[in-house]
Design a protein around this motif. Structure first.
Motif, PDB file in Angstrom:
ATOM      1  N   PHE A 216       0.862  -1.114  -0.094  1.00  0.00           N
ATOM      2  CA  PHE A 216       0.088   0.107  -0.133  1.00  0.00           C
ATOM      3  C   PHE A 216       0.932   1.209   0.116  1.00  0.00           C
ATOM      4  O   PHE A 216       1.631   1.225   0.837  1.00  0.00           O
ATOM      5  CB  PHE A 216      -0.760   0.112   1.232  1.00  0.00           C
TER       6      PHE A 216
ATOM      7  N   ASN B 164       0.372   4.252   0.186  1.00  0.00           N
ATOM      8  CA  ASN B 164      -0.095   5.600   1.203  1.00  0.00           C
ATOM      9  C   ASN B 164       0.465   5.084   2.836  1.00  0.00           C
ATOM     10  O   ASN B 164       0.188   5.720   3.679  1.00  0.00           O
ATOM     11  CB  ASN B 164      -1.379   5.601   1.290  1.00  0.00           C
ATOM     12  N   MET B 165       1.183   3.745   2.871  1.00  0.00           N
ATOM     13  CA  MET B 165       1.515   3.574   4.253  1.00  0.00           C
ATOM     14  C   MET B 165       3.069   3.199   4.426  1.00  0.00           C
ATOM     15  O   MET B 165       3.652   2.723   3.193  1.00  0.00           O
ATOM     16  CB  MET B 165       0.791   2.263   4.721  1.00  0.00           C
TER      17      MET B 165
ATOM     18  N   ILE C 151      -1.494  -2.929   9.280  1.00  0.00           N
ATOM     19  CA  ILE C 151      -3.054  -2.167   9.024  1.00  0.00           C
ATOM     20  C   ILE C 151      -4.028  -3.430   9.170  1.00  0.00           C
ATOM     21  O   ILE C 151      -4.843  -3.441  10.067  1.00  0.00           O
ATOM     22  CB  ILE C 151      -3.233  -1.618   7.672  1.00  0.00           C
TER      23      ILE C 151
ATOM     24  N   ARG D 179      -6.995  -4.174  11.970  1.00  0.00           N
ATOM     25  CA  ARG D 179      -8.406  -3.975  11.429  1.00  0.00           C
ATOM     26  C   ARG D 179      -9.232  -5.217  11.283  1.00  0.00           C
ATOM     27  O   ARG D 179     -10.279  -5.477  11.254  1.00  0.00           O
ATOM     28  CB  ARG D 179      -8.635  -3.233  10.034  1.00  0.00           C
TER      29      ARG D 179
ATOM     30  N   ARG E  25     -11.794   1.963   2.575  1.00  0.00           N
ATOM     31  CA  ARG E  25     -11.579   2.821   3.527  1.00  0.00           C
ATOM     32  C   ARG E  25     -10.082   3.133   3.903  1.00  0.00           C
ATOM     33  O   ARG E  25      -9.583   4.384   3.895  1.00  0.00           O
ATOM     34  CB  ARG E  25     -12.422   2.639   4.859  1.00  0.00           C
ATOM     35  N   PHE E  26      -9.561   1.957   4.088  1.00  0.00           N
ATOM     36  CA  PHE E  26      -8.037   2.192   4.289  1.00  0.00           C
ATOM     37  C   PHE E  26      -6.912   2.086   3.250  1.00  0.00           C
ATOM     38  O   PHE E  26      -5.753   2.673   3.190  1.00  0.00           O
ATOM     39  CB  PHE E  26      -7.671   1.168   5.530  1.00  0.00           C
ATOM     40  N   VAL E  27      -7.311   1.300   2.209  1.00  0.00           N
ATOM     41  CA  VAL E  27      -6.611   1.351   1.017  1.00  0.00           C
ATOM     42  C   VAL E  27      -6.614   2.066  -0.195  1.00  0.00           C
ATOM     43  O   VAL E  27      -5.990   2.800  -0.922  1.00  0.00           O
ATOM     44  CB  VAL E  27      -6.163  -0.280   0.693  1.00  0.00           C
TER      45      VAL E  27
ATOM     46  N   PRO F 134      -8.137   6.417   0.199  1.00  0.00           N
ATOM     47  CA  PRO F 134      -6.954   7.277   0.580  1.00  0.00           C
ATOM     48  C   PRO F 134      -6.166   7.582  -0.818  1.00  0.00           C
ATOM     49  O   PRO F 134      -5.689   8.690  -1.126  1.00  0.00           O
ATOM     50  CB  PRO F 134      -6.025   6.755   1.485  1.00  0.00           C
TER      51      PRO F 134
END
Lengths: 262, 246
Positions: A109, A111-112, A120, A124, B158-160, B163
């Protein structure tokens, strides 16, 4: 490698016992038959390498095992529980939790950070606290030799490093089975070894692994069993020495001739 | 030449009536901030609803698609007129509560809120399409990785996915936002005195259009920097893309 927080899959499978059973697996796209009739029995702790020419259905088979692709027909059982028997998947969440997957194109990912990538799903899906997840993430990342890269974003990592983060990400979920889909095919040659070393270590630790790969040397050295696929069938399976060293089937011989002769 | 300057750039006139146009422009700003934020949120909701998976949710997807098609195909002016008259009649007939039919929340007039509603409905539809493009531009492997880790469709979104999608579409969203800001002028037809209407009022009283020019200045002070900012963002994204980064 069983998870202490997981209460859903109570059944424990001892090493050497059957963990995953596939029978009569078929997958068609319209008229195209990608998987024709696959039967497979995988024991806990076993390392299986799947070889075959492109288009033979080996990646599709792997993706059917965690139901990223929905099979057209067939039955899949994990630890004796039916997860697929035609129609809608059953216990899909459990299946996905028990199987880790690593992809050819890493699919981190972006964005992380590396740590964020590994944490993550622990937070979750497994419901771990962030501090606990991060602690485990750092442990996993240092196991794959990336202790100094935990706070880097994927675009600052080499392909080999990204792939090792992807392996750590799957392992952090404490899966029972790891699926590897041509994980070194997109890597520069000098980066392949680092990833294969991690996989070797994992195999030695007793992880159940199914690896679709073109690395014949790796298969020969690490696999307990080698499967050769062509045109949607399992053409031949057996020990690496037999399938790679002394193939019975003509098609296997042809393929290995083409792969090894360069 | 004197006539030209006296007509369009009568600075004395602008100085004398600065406050009228400025008060109007503050209304423009408020309307574009409130309507803009609402449209950004509503657009994202629409885009997410449009991406819901599975057979059973197909009706939801159809309704959203029909909504987006309709609102993109109707002039904003018409939406403003329809909404203001419709809500007002429904409220006076008692079909809906007065607080909703003739809203005067937070000390703002009902034309202001009709304007917010209309901008949200129309620009929400535009922005939903922008978000959708962003969602579809996120590689499939991202969803697969998220799902293979056991995340649900909602968690993966929502998380991947969201964003990454939002980051990709910030420039086109800002472009829509600039368009929205200019379209707030249309709300003047139902009696809201914003920057353009303030200029009109001055023109009908003094027969001098310099009030319009002053309004135009105010718009440009906001829109030009925004457009430059968008350009810089796009340039930065392209550089990143050329280095082979996602």
């Amino acid at each position: 490698m069983s998870d202490k927080n997981s209460t859903t899959m109570v059944r424990e499978v001892a090493k050497g016992e059957t963990i995953l059973t596939v029978s009569g697996l078929k997958k068609t796209y319209g008229k195209l038959e990608v998987l024709r009739d696959i039967d497979l029995n995988i024991k806990k702790g076993e390392v299986i390498c799947v070889l075959g020419p492109s288009g033979s259905g080996k990646s599709t088979m792997l993706r059917c095992l965690n139901l990223l692709e929905l099979p057209t027909a067939g039955k899949i059982e994990l630890k004796g529980e039916v997860v697929f028997d035609g129609g809608k998947p059953k216990n899909l969440d459990e299946l996905r939790r028990e199987t880790g997957m690593v992809f050819q194109s890493f699919n981190l990912f972006p964005n992380m950070t590396a740590k964020g990538n590994v944490s993550i799903a622990q937070i979750r899906v497994r419901g771990r606290k962030k501090s606990e997840a991060d602690k485990r993430s750092i442990e996993q990342l240092s196991k794959v030799g990336l202790d100094e890269k935990v706070d880097e974003y994927p675009d600052r990592l080499s392909g080999g490093q990204q792939q090792r983060v992807a392996i750590a990400r799957a392992l952090a979920m404490d899966p029972e089975i790891m699926l590897f889909d041509e994980v070194t095919s997109a890597l520069d040659p000098e980066l392949v070894k680092g990833v294969l070393d991690v996989m070797r270590g994992l195999a030695d630790s007793g992880m159940t692994m199914i690896c679709v790969t073109h690395e014949i040397g790796f298969a020969r050295e690490v696999a307990d069993r080698v499967i050769f696929m062509d045109e949607g069938y399992i053409v031949e399976e057996g020990s690496p020495d037999q399938v790679i060293g002394d193939p019975r089937e003509e098609r296997t011989r042809q393929f290995l001739g083409l792969v090894l002769d360069h | 030449m004197d006539v030209f300057f006296d007509t369009f750039f009568n600075f004395q006139f602008m100085a004398d009536h600065f406050d009228v146009v400025w008060q109007g422009f503050i209304v423009t700003l408020k309307l574009s901030v409130v309507g803009g934020i609402a449209a950004l949120i509503w657009g994202l909701i629409l885009a997410v609803l449009r991406q819901l998976p599975g057979k059973w949710l197909a009706p939801v997807r159809w309704i959203v698609i029909a909504y987006i098609d309709c609102l993109r195909g109707i002039p904003l002016l018409l939406v403003i007129l329809l909404l203001s008259s419709g809500l007002a009649i429904m409220a006076t007939e008692g079909a809906i509560p007065k607080e909703i039919g003739i809203p005067q929340w937070f000390g703002e007039s009902d034309p202001f809120w009709y304007g917010v509603f209309a901008l949200t409905l129309t620009y929400g539809a535009y922005m939903a399409e922008v978000y959708r493009a962003g969602i579809e531009a996120v590689p499939r492997g991202q969803t697969e990785a998220a799902r293979s880790l056991g995340m649900s469709h909602g968690q993966a979104m929502r998380f991947v996915i969201i964003p990454q999608a939002v980051r990709k579409v910030i420039p086109p969203l800002l472009n829509d936002y600039i368009a929205l800001m200019k379209d707030t002028a249309l709300v003047s037809v139902i009696g809201l005195v914003e920057a353009v209407q303030a200029g009109r009022d001055l023109y009908s009283e003094f027969y001098n259009p310099s009030g319009y020019t002053l309004g135009a200045f105010f718009f440009l002070i906001v829109t030009i920097p925004l457009a430059r900012f968008v350009d810089r963002l796009i340039k930065k994204q392209n550089e990143k893309f050329q280095r082979g980064m996602p």
